[in-house]
Motif scaffolding. Sequence first.
Motif, mmCIF file in Angstrom:
data_model
loop_
_atom_site.group_PDB
_atom_site.id
_atom_site.type_symbol
_atom_site.label_atom_id
_atom_site.label_comp_id
_atom_site.label_asym_id
_atom_site.label_seq_id
_atom_site.Cartn_x
_atom_site.Cartn_y
_atom_site.Cartn_z
ATOM 1 N N ALA A 160 0.806 -1.221 0.000
ATOM 2 C CA ALA A 160 0.000 0.000 0.000
ATOM 3 C C ALA A 160 0.840 1.273 0.000
ATOM 4 O O ALA A 160 0.295 2.366 -0.084
ATOM 5 C CB ALA A 160 -0.935 0.008 1.209
ATOM 6 N N ARG A 166 -0.566 -0.622 -5.101
ATOM 7 C CA ARG A 166 -1.864 -0.601 -4.422
ATOM 8 C C ARG A 166 -2.995 -0.738 -5.434
ATOM 9 O O ARG A 166 -3.936 -1.525 -5.247
ATOM 10 C CB ARG A 166 -2.006 0.686 -3.619
ATOM 11 C CG ARG A 166 -3.323 0.862 -2.881
ATOM 12 C CD ARG A 166 -3.259 2.095 -1.992
ATOM 13 N NE ARG A 166 -4.535 2.367 -1.343
ATOM 14 C CZ ARG A 166 -5.469 3.212 -1.823
ATOM 15 N NH1 ARG A 166 -5.245 3.855 -2.962
ATOM 16 N NH2 ARG A 166 -6.589 3.396 -1.170
ATOM 17 N N ASP A 191 -3.453 1.259 3.774
ATOM 18 C CA ASP A 191 -4.317 1.309 2.597
ATOM 19 C C ASP A 191 -5.352 2.416 2.757
ATOM 20 O O ASP A 191 -5.627 3.177 1.813
ATOM 21 C CB ASP A 191 -4.999 -0.043 2.403
ATOM 22 C CG ASP A 191 -5.933 -0.048 1.210
ATOM 23 O OD1 ASP A 191 -5.466 0.215 0.079
ATOM 24 O OD2 ASP A 191 -7.131 -0.326 1.397
ATOM 25 N N GLY A 243 -8.867 1.437 -3.289
ATOM 26 C CA GLY A 243 -7.968 0.734 -2.374
ATOM 27 C C GLY A 243 -8.228 -0.756 -2.278
ATOM 28 O O GLY A 243 -9.210 -1.293 -2.792
#
Length: 364
Positions: A160, A166, A191, A243
């Motif tokens: 992340a 990501r 994240d 995300g």
Amino acid sequence: MPPFPPYIPPDFTRPDLAAAPPASTEKAPRDGVLPAGFHATSNHPEYVHLGGGRWLLAVESRMDAVLVLEDEGVRVVEPRLVREGERVVMGRAENGEDGIYVHTTGFEPLADASSGDKFGFRSRGTRETPFSRSYDELYDILRHDRDNGSIVWVLGPAVAFDRDSRDAMASLVGAGYCHALLAGNALATHDLEAAFFHTGLGQDIYTQALVPRGHYNHLDVINEVLRHGSLERAMAELGIGDGIIRACLERRVPVVLAGSIRDDGPLPEVITDSGRAQDAMRVHARRATTVIALATQLHAIAVGNMTPGYRVMDDGTVRPVYFYVVDMSEFIADKLANRGSAQARAILTNAQDFMVNLWHNLRG
């Protein structure tokens, strides 16, 4: 054709196995306590002789568990979960002498006779090894297991910390290449930090530039999620639209977050009881057909310990469980092998390059 080798079972007509005695059992004296001389399992296929030449394959054998004999067969269970009076399989020999046979060569390909040399260079994978073939094999396995298996990801927060990795992981989740995600508080926290502030531990996730007072960002994120009471509620009420965790929630992919002593917060869904966390992780490790452990040494070792080396499929076929370790260090692959996860395959690279490469080759 499936991208894995066929399973070759033991030949139980061999004289030594044909003469093997039935496995013996003793009752557990109380909950969580085993009789002395119990048999501890490995992650290889293990067979128990029930007598009369009937050998039963233990389903989901994994390291450091025990075999409990029941009317319907053999159950693999962790020692702390054994109940008083259950019949625990006894014996330390693994070649049939105690009615137990550990089969380590069921998936071995035919020996390569192209070279009879006893000495050669580059006989094991290192940072100098080209991993092109490993990637190609992994692409085939993931394409197969997306629809015919269970792909479990074990992620560290480094995934992340970069915008592209990501996004790649979130895209892989959205495309069906993730059936469960195992991680810690940090992966989910960072994240969400990236979603809120476009930072990871206070650094911009694209430029890597430090943001003023950015070291507060992950703490502010945890506080916001705690204020809303859950990850799912926070996502909805704060309008988070991207995300890894968001993709998992949208696809209803199970996420298990196991706590550690050093956790900030932690987030509401983090399981801080280590026994409960292990149980929750083990559910998905036992179902896995492919595991990818990325940039997380402690979680990789933990999941490696609880993952069988094979799966018995619904049609009765036996297939290998693939376990990939992706890290910049050779240490973790060696550590896993030393802990018994001999099937672990290492791809030595950084998390960001791996994720982007994987997504570029699997998308579409």
